[in-house]
Design a protein around this motif. Structure first.
Motif, PDB file in Angstrom:
ATOM      1  N   ILE A 149       0.858  -1.203   0.000  1.00  0.00           N
ATOM      2  CA  ILE A 149       0.000   0.000   0.000  1.00  0.00           C
ATOM      3  C   ILE A 149       0.885   1.239   0.000  1.00  0.00           C
ATOM      4  CG2 ILE A 149      -1.808   1.246   1.246  1.00  0.00           C
ATOM      5  CD1 ILE A 149      -2.691  -1.485   2.387  1.00  0.00           C
ATOM      6  N   PHE A 150       0.913   1.918  -1.143  1.00  0.00           N
ATOM      7  CA  PHE A 150       1.734   3.141  -1.232  1.00  0.00           C
ATOM      8  C   PHE A 150       0.995   4.304  -0.612  1.00  0.00           C
ATOM      9  CE2 PHE A 150       5.274   1.616  -3.445  1.00  0.00           C
ATOM     10  CZ  PHE A 150       4.830   0.556  -4.238  1.00  0.00           C
ATOM     11  N   TYR A 170      -1.931  -0.942   8.307  1.00  0.00           N
ATOM     12  CA  TYR A 170      -2.912  -1.766   7.596  1.00  0.00           C
ATOM     13  C   TYR A 170      -2.633  -3.233   7.910  1.00  0.00           C
ATOM     14  CZ  TYR A 170      -3.165   2.463   4.667  1.00  0.00           C
ATOM     15  OH  TYR A 170      -3.273   3.764   4.229  1.00  0.00           O
ATOM     16  N   GLY A 171      -3.674  -4.078   7.840  1.00  0.00           N
ATOM     17  CA  GLY A 171      -3.477  -5.518   7.972  1.00  0.00           C
ATOM     18  C   GLY A 171      -3.222  -5.967   9.399  1.00  0.00           C
ATOM     19  N   CYS A 172      -2.992  -7.277   9.565  1.00  0.00           N
ATOM     20  CA  CYS A 172      -2.738  -7.840  10.892  1.00  0.00           C
ATOM     21  C   CYS A 172      -1.954  -9.148  10.776  1.00  0.00           C
ATOM     22  CB  CYS A 172      -4.073  -8.126  11.600  1.00  0.00           C
ATOM     23  SG  CYS A 172      -3.832  -8.760  13.250  1.00  0.00           S
ATOM     24  N   GLN A 189       1.244  -3.491   7.490  1.00  0.00           N
ATOM     25  CA  GLN A 189       2.019  -2.493   6.759  1.00  0.00           C
ATOM     26  C   GLN A 189       1.852  -1.162   7.506  1.00  0.00           C
ATOM     27  OE1 GLN A 189       1.695  -2.348   2.437  1.00  0.00           O
ATOM     28  NE2 GLN A 189       0.557  -4.292   2.410  1.00  0.00           N
ATOM     29  N   SER A 190       2.894  -0.755   8.238  1.00  0.00           N
ATOM     30  CA  SER A 190       2.831   0.524   8.963  1.00  0.00           C
ATOM     31  C   SER A 190       3.214   1.664   8.029  1.00  0.00           C
ATOM     32  CB  SER A 190       3.806   0.515  10.145  1.00  0.00           C
ATOM     33  OG  SER A 190       3.490  -0.519  11.045  1.00  0.00           O
ATOM     34  N   ARG A 191       2.489   2.767   8.130  1.00  0.00           N
ATOM     35  CA  ARG A 191       2.888   3.965   7.379  1.00  0.00           C
ATOM     36  C   ARG A 191       4.039   4.610   8.131  1.00  0.00           C
ATOM     37  NH1 ARG A 191      -1.954   7.827   7.015  1.00  0.00           N
ATOM     38  NH2 ARG A 191      -0.654   8.904   5.450  1.00  0.00           N
ATOM     39  N   SER A 192       4.862   5.366   7.432  1.00  0.00           N
ATOM     40  CA  SER A 192       6.007   6.003   8.116  1.00  0.00           C
ATOM     41  C   SER A 192       5.499   7.116   9.034  1.00  0.00           C
ATOM     42  CB  SER A 192       6.961   6.619   7.085  1.00  0.00           C
ATOM     43  OG  SER A 192       6.349   7.769   6.527  1.00  0.00           O
ATOM     44  N   PRO A 193       6.200   7.339  10.163  1.00  0.00           N
ATOM     45  CA  PRO A 193       5.773   8.426  11.067  1.00  0.00           C
ATOM     46  C   PRO A 193       5.728   9.771  10.333  1.00  0.00           C
ATOM     47  CG  PRO A 193       7.495   7.078  12.075  1.00  0.00           C
ATOM     48  CD  PRO A 193       7.354   6.594  10.658  1.00  0.00           C
ATOM     49  N   GLU A 194       6.642   9.967   9.404  1.00  0.00           N
ATOM     50  CA  GLU A 194       6.678  11.253   8.680  1.00  0.00           C
ATOM     51  C   GLU A 194       5.422  11.430   7.821  1.00  0.00           C
ATOM     52  OE1 GLU A 194      10.298   9.988  10.210  1.00  0.00           O
ATOM     53  OE2 GLU A 194       9.080   8.957   8.672  1.00  0.00           O
ATOM     54  N   ILE A 218      -3.575  -1.813  16.503  1.00  0.00           N
ATOM     55  CA  ILE A 218      -2.785  -0.576  16.441  1.00  0.00           C
ATOM     56  C   ILE A 218      -1.534  -0.623  17.324  1.00  0.00           C
ATOM     57  CG2 ILE A 218      -3.970   0.739  18.274  1.00  0.00           C
ATOM     58  CD1 ILE A 218      -3.893   3.104  16.087  1.00  0.00           C
ATOM     59  N   ASP A 219      -1.567  -1.412  18.387  1.00  0.00           N
ATOM     60  CA  ASP A 219      -0.399  -1.456  19.280  1.00  0.00           C
ATOM     61  C   ASP A 219       0.796  -2.106  18.594  1.00  0.00           C
ATOM     62  OD1 ASP A 219      -2.887  -2.428  21.553  1.00  0.00           O
ATOM     63  OD2 ASP A 219      -2.097  -0.415  21.304  1.00  0.00           O
ATOM     64  N   ALA A 220       0.545  -2.786  17.470  1.00  0.00           N
ATOM     65  CA  ALA A 220       1.654  -3.406  16.732  1.00  0.00           C
ATOM     66  C   ALA A 220       2.291  -2.410  15.776  1.00  0.00           C
ATOM     67  CB  ALA A 220       1.137  -4.616  15.953  1.00  0.00           C
ATOM     68  N   TYR A 221       1.800  -1.143  15.839  1.00  0.00           N
ATOM     69  CA  TYR A 221       2.322  -0.134  14.906  1.00  0.00           C
ATOM     70  C   TYR A 221       3.846  -0.107  14.950  1.00  0.00           C
ATOM     71  CZ  TYR A 221       3.873   4.109  12.741  1.00  0.00           C
ATOM     72  OH  TYR A 221       4.558   4.980  11.934  1.00  0.00           O
ATOM     73  N   GLY A 222       4.435  -0.090  13.774  1.00  0.00           N
ATOM     74  CA  GLY A 222       5.877   0.126  13.668  1.00  0.00           C
ATOM     75  C   GLY A 222       6.725  -1.124  13.757  1.00  0.00           C
ATOM     76  N   ARG A 223       6.135  -2.266  14.110  1.00  0.00           N
ATOM     77  CA  ARG A 223       7.014  -3.448  14.259  1.00  0.00           C
ATOM     78  C   ARG A 223       7.541  -3.923  12.916  1.00  0.00           C
ATOM     79  NH1 ARG A 223       3.201  -8.150  17.020  1.00  0.00           N
ATOM     80  NH2 ARG A 223       1.689  -8.401  15.354  1.00  0.00           N
ATOM     81  N   ASP A 224       6.976  -3.440  11.804  1.00  0.00           N
ATOM     82  CA  ASP A 224       7.530  -3.777  10.479  1.00  0.00           C
ATOM     83  C   ASP A 224       8.396  -2.638   9.954  1.00  0.00           C
ATOM     84  OD1 ASP A 224       4.905  -2.636   8.256  1.00  0.00           O
ATOM     85  OD2 ASP A 224       5.148  -2.263  10.410  1.00  0.00           O
TER      86      ASP A 224
END
Ligand code: SF4
Length: 466
Positions: A149-150, A170-172, A189-194, A218-224
């Protein structure tokens, strides 16, 4: 995948644009779907479409679907049947199924409803224009392959001018044995913080006051995302993201959903307590009050851990609102195990619980297990559960009486134009007079202190204070 060109579409792309074709999006299911629909509406408007007044007037109809339970799936087919008939007399009509059911059924949906032009999974929402251009060239299109997902630069056509959904992951990657989400929404697929910061900043510049960060887990945000600190701690966590976007001026309130007790950390709770814009509202599904059921669900935590999370939240924010999701009549659930679920609801006293009876879903392990419970048990337990949920919500709601709550005005009350409506920081819907004690008209985006004088199970009313 593209099917060979057909002769059914008689209006050329240019003509349809000139005629400013209209679109209608109907969304089923969760906030993630609502956020996807807002972005797809933005794409259609960018292509020159205008929103239709109603479904039966539209030149393009898009159903953004859900398949979390069987009844959600069945609902879509009744809508599709009507539109498929319509298409026989309106060949230029474009029929699209997006979302989780599209991903789950794919090709089978095209066979079942050959009038469909496009079947697209949730990972393809950003690609609607590209896919529609393939349809404009007379193709029937299926887009369900795994897709990265771009970042999507489209301006979402948001329902609210004050509160906005912001997808952050996105996703799980979990494997809850009853859940269809991983197979229809794909890997995390985590979006970049920026990118998230930029989106929130642009929302603030448009006058948005409240944002809700969204993720299935949502708590898994950023693990990828890359980034491990010298101390070996994962950087780019949800907590880091909250600190990062908290500094954006203009945004008054930040919420996030949906949490997972397995990944809900004390650091996150402390951050929610310390950062003033973080609202005292937590949505943390617990699903069952019995550890053996939680184990067979593949949830990865115990009810004791869940209670410790709630205790920690309430030790810092006693009035915080806690909502949850729960499933009863899971395969093999005994009366005693069901009772444990009811006991937890009474013990914790949730502000809101989304309740459901177990519904076997395709491609999920639990759907093949032998110890499925009969429908009558499911209905019986759901009814008992709902009555306890309403009773505890009403009891929990009593704490608002005579209290002064800060309300973010979102809209006028559709049932009473002399009133406006908005929500407390704890996400409770509240109604009050649209005119201030000094005769000023309140408008969406205003933050107003209201003294609560009326309690209902799921909403409040009160008097605005100057
Ligand atoms: S965490 Fe479990 S229930 Fe939630 S979306 Fe992922 S697999 Fe489904």
């Amino acid at each position: 995948m593209i099917k060979t060109p057909s002769t059914q579409n008689t209006i050329t792309p240019a003509e349809s644009k000139a005629k400013q074709d209209s679109y209608w999006i109907k969304t089923f299911g969760c906030q993630m779907n609502k956020a996807d629909s807002e972005r797809m509406a933005g794409i259609l408007q960018g292509m020159g479409y205008r929103e239709a007044n109603n479904e039966l007037d539209a030149d393009l109809v898009l159903y953004n679907t859900c398949t979390i339970r069987d009844n959600a799936e069945q609902k879509v087919y009744s809508y599709l049947g009507r539109q498929a008939k319509r298409k026989h007399s309106l060949p230029h009509l474009k029929l699209i199924v997006a979302g989780c059911l599209a991903q789950q059924e794919g090709e089978a949906l095209l066979r079942r409803v050959p009038e469909l032009d496009l079947v697209m999974g949730p990972q393809h929402a950003n690609r609607l224009e590209t896919l529609l251009n393939q349809v404009e060239n007379g193709n029937q299109v299926l887009a369900t392959e795994e897709n990265h997902i771009f970042e999507d630069l489209t301006t979402a056509r948001r329902e609210s001018k004050i509160c906005a959904w912001v997808n952050v992951i996105y996703g799980c990657n979990e494997r809850c044995s009853y859940c269809v989400v991983p197979s229809v929404r794909g890997k995390e697929q985590s979006r970049s913080p920026e990118a998230i910061y930029k989106e929130v900043e642009s929302l603030a510049s448009l006058g948005y006051k409240e944002i809700t960060l969204l993720g299935q887990n949502i708590d898994a945000y950023g693990r990828d995302l890359p980034g491990i600190s010298p101390q070996g701690r994962r950087e780019n966590t949800l907590t880091d993201l909250l600190h990062f976007i908290h500094e954006i001026k203009g945004i008054e309130r930040i919420r996030f959903a949906t949490s997972h007790p397995r990944y809900f950390t004390e650091r996150l709770i402390d951050t929610c307590f310390k950062l003033p814009k973080l609202c005292e509202h937590f949505h943390i599904p617990f699903q069952s009050g019995d550890n053996n059921i939680l184990k067979s669900m593949g949830r990865g935590y115990t009810i004791e851990r869940y209670k410790r999370i709630v205790d920690r939240i309430r030790s810092l924010m006693p009035d915080a609102s806690i909502s949850a999701d729960v499933i009863v009549a899971f395969p093999g659930e005994t009366t005693e195990q069901f009772q444990k679920t009811l006991n937890i609801i009474k013990e914790i006293g949730f502000d809101l619980v989304n309740t459901a009876a177990y519904s076997p879903r395709p491609n999920t392990p639990a759907s093949t297990w032998p110890n499925q419970l009969p429908e009558e048990i499911k209905i019986e337990r759901l009814l008992e559960l709902n009555s306890i949920v309403e009773a505890t919500a009403k009891k929990r709601n009593a704490r608002y009486l005579n209290k002064i709550e800060e309300i973010l005005v979102e809209n006028s009350n559709p049932k009473n134009e002399k009133q406006v409506m908005g929500r407390t920081r704890t996400n409770r819907l509240t109604f009050f007079s649209a005119i201030s004690p000094k005769g000023l008209q309140y408008k969406p985006g205003d933050l107003i202190n209201v003294q609560i004088n009326t309690i209902r199970p799921f909403s409040l009313s009160g008097n605005p204070l100057e």
